[in-house]
Design a protein around this motif. Structure first.
Motif, PDB file in Angstrom:
ATOM      1  N   VAL A 186      35.130   3.017  27.502  1.00 28.69           N
ATOM      2  CA  VAL A 186      35.381   3.979  28.579  1.00 28.69           C
ATOM      3  C   VAL A 186      35.863   3.270  29.841  1.00 28.69           C
ATOM      4  N   CYS A 187      35.236   2.127  30.153  1.00 29.33           N
ATOM      5  CA  CYS A 187      35.488   1.471  31.434  1.00 29.33           C
ATOM      6  C   CYS A 187      36.623   0.458  31.399  1.00 29.33           C
ATOM      7  N   VAL A 188      36.853  -0.154  30.237  1.00 28.20           N
ATOM      8  CA  VAL A 188      37.885  -1.183  30.134  1.00 28.20           C
ATOM      9  C   VAL A 188      39.071  -0.706  29.302  1.00 28.20           C
ATOM     10  N   GLY A 189      38.800   0.132  28.314  1.00 27.62           N
ATOM     11  CA  GLY A 189      39.851   0.572  27.423  1.00 27.62           C
ATOM     12  C   GLY A 189      39.974  -0.369  26.235  1.00 27.62           C
ATOM     13  N   GLN A 190      41.161  -0.486  25.706  1.00 28.00           N
ATOM     14  CA  GLN A 190      41.393  -1.361  24.567  1.00 28.00           C
ATOM     15  C   GLN A 190      41.188  -2.815  24.965  1.00 28.00           C
ATOM     16  N   MET A 191      40.253  -3.493  24.285  1.00 27.86           N
ATOM     17  CA  MET A 191      39.946  -4.882  24.615  1.00 27.86           C
ATOM     18  C   MET A 191      40.587  -5.829  23.605  1.00 27.86           C
ATOM     19  N   GLU A 192      40.946  -7.010  24.082  1.00 26.81           N
ATOM     20  CA  GLU A 192      41.492  -8.045  23.210  1.00 26.81           C
ATOM     21  C   GLU A 192      40.377  -8.596  22.322  1.00 26.81           C
ATOM     22  N   PRO A 193      40.728  -9.131  21.149  1.00 32.39           N
ATOM     23  CA  PRO A 193      39.708  -9.648  20.232  1.00 32.39           C
ATOM     24  C   PRO A 193      38.773 -10.677  20.859  1.00 32.39           C
ATOM     25  N   ASP A 194      39.312 -11.520  21.764  1.00 30.79           N
ATOM     26  CA  ASP A 194      38.492 -12.561  22.383  1.00 30.79           C
ATOM     27  C   ASP A 194      37.963 -12.159  23.759  1.00 30.79           C
ATOM     28  N   GLN A 195      38.182 -10.915  24.148  1.00 26.07           N
ATOM     29  CA  GLN A 195      37.734 -10.452  25.455  1.00 26.07           C
ATOM     30  C   GLN A 195      36.256 -10.087  25.409  1.00 26.07           C
ATOM     31  N   VAL A 196      35.521 -10.454  26.439  1.00 26.88           N
ATOM     32  CA  VAL A 196      34.079 -10.206  26.511  1.00 26.88           C
ATOM     33  C   VAL A 196      33.787  -9.229  27.645  1.00 26.88           C
ATOM     34  N   TYR A 197      33.036  -8.193  27.334  1.00 23.14           N
ATOM     35  CA  TYR A 197      32.604  -7.237  28.362  1.00 23.14           C
ATOM     36  C   TYR A 197      31.319  -7.778  28.964  1.00 23.14           C
ATOM     37  N   GLU A 198      31.367  -8.178  30.231  1.00 24.81           N
ATOM     38  CA  GLU A 198      30.254  -8.883  30.857  1.00 24.81           C
ATOM     39  C   GLU A 198      29.087  -7.981  31.211  1.00 24.81           C
ATOM     40  N   GLY A 199      29.321  -6.717  31.309  1.00 26.01           N
ATOM     41  CA  GLY A 199      28.228  -5.813  31.638  1.00 26.01           C
ATOM     42  C   GLY A 199      28.701  -4.624  32.454  1.00 26.01           C
ATOM     43  N   ILE A 200      27.805  -3.678  32.633  1.00 26.46           N
ATOM     44  CA  ILE A 200      28.126  -2.428  33.309  1.00 26.46           C
ATOM     45  C   ILE A 200      27.897  -2.558  34.810  1.00 26.46           C
ATOM     46  N   THR A 201      28.970  -2.474  35.583  1.00 32.00           N
ATOM     47  CA  THR A 201      28.841  -2.444  37.036  1.00 32.00           C
ATOM     48  C   THR A 201      28.426  -1.035  37.459  1.00 32.00           C
ATOM     49  N   PHE A 202      28.142  -0.870  38.746  1.00 32.32           N
ATOM     50  CA  PHE A 202      27.761   0.471  39.202  1.00 32.32           C
ATOM     51  C   PHE A 202      28.923   1.444  39.061  1.00 32.32           C
ATOM     52  N   ASP A 203      30.138   0.977  39.323  1.00 35.25           N
ATOM     53  CA  ASP A 203      31.305   1.848  39.130  1.00 35.25           C
ATOM     54  C   ASP A 203      31.438   2.253  37.666  1.00 35.25           C
ATOM     55  N   ASP A 204      31.177   1.289  36.757  1.00 35.76           N
ATOM     56  CA  ASP A 204      31.186   1.606  35.326  1.00 35.76           C
ATOM     57  C   ASP A 204      30.093   2.618  34.997  1.00 35.76           C
ATOM     58  N   PHE A 205      28.946   2.415  35.615  1.00 34.06           N
ATOM     59  CA  PHE A 205      27.798   3.292  35.397  1.00 34.06           C
ATOM     60  C   PHE A 205      28.133   4.730  35.758  1.00 34.06           C
ATOM     61  N   LEU A 206      28.871   4.885  36.851  1.00 33.38           N
ATOM     62  CA  LEU A 206      29.290   6.225  37.269  1.00 33.38           C
ATOM     63  C   LEU A 206      30.269   6.822  36.266  1.00 33.38           C
ATOM     64  N   LYS A 207      31.159   5.993  35.726  1.00 35.13           N
ATOM     65  CA  LYS A 207      32.115   6.494  34.743  1.00 35.13           C
ATOM     66  C   LYS A 207      31.413   6.923  33.462  1.00 35.13           C
ATOM     67  N   VAL A 208      30.491   6.088  33.005  1.00 32.75           N
ATOM     68  CA  VAL A 208      29.762   6.398  31.779  1.00 32.75           C
ATOM     69  C   VAL A 208      28.896   7.637  31.956  1.00 32.75           C
ATOM     70  N   GLY A 209      28.334   7.783  33.165  1.00 31.49           N
ATOM     71  CA  GLY A 209      27.462   8.932  33.423  1.00 31.49           C
ATOM     72  C   GLY A 209      28.163  10.072  34.102  1.00 31.49           C
ATOM     73  N   ALA A 210      29.497  10.025  34.191  1.00 37.66           N
ATOM     74  CA  ALA A 210      30.248  11.052  34.932  1.00 37.66           C
ATOM     75  C   ALA A 210      30.035  12.432  34.349  1.00 37.66           C
ATOM     76  N   TRP A 211      29.855  12.503  33.020  1.00 35.87           N
ATOM     77  CA  TRP A 211      29.680  13.821  32.390  1.00 35.87           C
ATOM     78  C   TRP A 211      28.364  14.444  32.789  1.00 35.87           C
ATOM     79  N   GLU A 212      27.428  13.600  33.315  1.00 36.05           N
ATOM     80  CA  GLU A 212      26.168  14.140  33.789  1.00 36.05           C
ATOM     81  C   GLU A 212      26.309  14.712  35.198  1.00 36.05           C
ATOM     82  N   LEU A 213      27.320  14.228  35.952  1.00 32.38           N
ATOM     83  CA  LEU A 213      27.497  14.688  37.319  1.00 32.38           C
ATOM     84  C   LEU A 213      28.055  16.103  37.361  1.00 32.38           C
TER      85      LEU A 213
END
Length: 213
Positions: A186-213
């Motif tokens: 949701v927050c990054v989109g299509q990731m490269e095979p060697d790409q690492v998602y470091e974690g959920i920032t607050f902005d990411d948190f809002l995107k993931v929880g946007a459907w709750e808003l």
């Protein structure tokens, strides 16, 4: 739904704000219902709820909060209690725990549980909900680095599901891993095979929880 991430409902169980007006005296007080509060030098209630990062502080946390009925069986009670002393929630800093909280601090924390006022306009409603999500984000981001890492989220999910005898630890980890992968998509989109998602920032948190808003 199994494995769905509901950041604003996972631990409150629908109790946010309920009964606040009729609540009994807060932890750490010795007043009884109907007894006028004791006053300090300036007419302020001298409530102090002690905690802190050290071993002694943790003992005091347990001493103050162990008798709160709604927390007694909550699987993430320790995280909720810790949130009361988190300087980020107290608006006193970007990290660390307070050694104690006074009455004003206690009210600051309780304000996160206040029901949304029906007289608020849309902008105020969104701001209020954002602050509630920020409180939850801080509870998940235990090291105050501004990200909810996979290990931090695994820990939360494992604790939440610890009381369910039908869900093993590995299953809980799989649920957490799946939720984190969904967050990344949701927050990054299509990731490269060697790409690492470091974690959920607050902005990411809002995107993931946007459907709750």
């Amino acid at each position: 739904q199994t494995g769905s991430w509901r950041p604003d409902r996972c631990w409150t169980r629908g109790r946010c704000g309920r009964g606040a007006a009729n609540a009994s005296p807060g932890p750490g007080t010795d007043e009884r219902p109907g007894t006028p509060p004791r006053r300090g030098h300036h007419g302020r209630c001298p409530l102090r709820v002690r905690g802190g990062a050290g071993a002694g502080g943790q003992d005091r946390l347990k001493e103050n909060f162990n008798n709160v009925p709604d927390l007694e069986l909550n699987p993430i009670r320790s995280k909720i209690v810790r949130a009361f002393f988190d300087n980020r929630n107290l608006r006193k800093g970007s990290s660390g725990l307070a050694d104690e909280i006074n009455f004003e601090d206690f009210l600051t924390i309780m304000s996160y549980f206040r029901p949304i006022d029906t007289t608020m306009d849309e902008e105020q409603v969104q701001l209020c909900r954002k602050e509630k999500l920020r409180f939850l984000f801080h509870m998940y981001d235990s090291d105050s680095d501004g990200r909810i890492t996979l290990e931090e989220y695994r820990n939360v999910v494992e604790e939440l599901l610890s009381g369910n005898p039908h869900i093993e630890k590995e299953s809980a980890r799989s649920i957490a891993d799946g939720a984190m992968m969904e967050a990344a998509s949701v927050c990054v989109g299509q990731m490269e095979p060697d790409q690492v998602y470091e974690g959920i920032t607050f902005d990411d948190f809002l995107k993931v929880g946007a459907w709750e808003l």
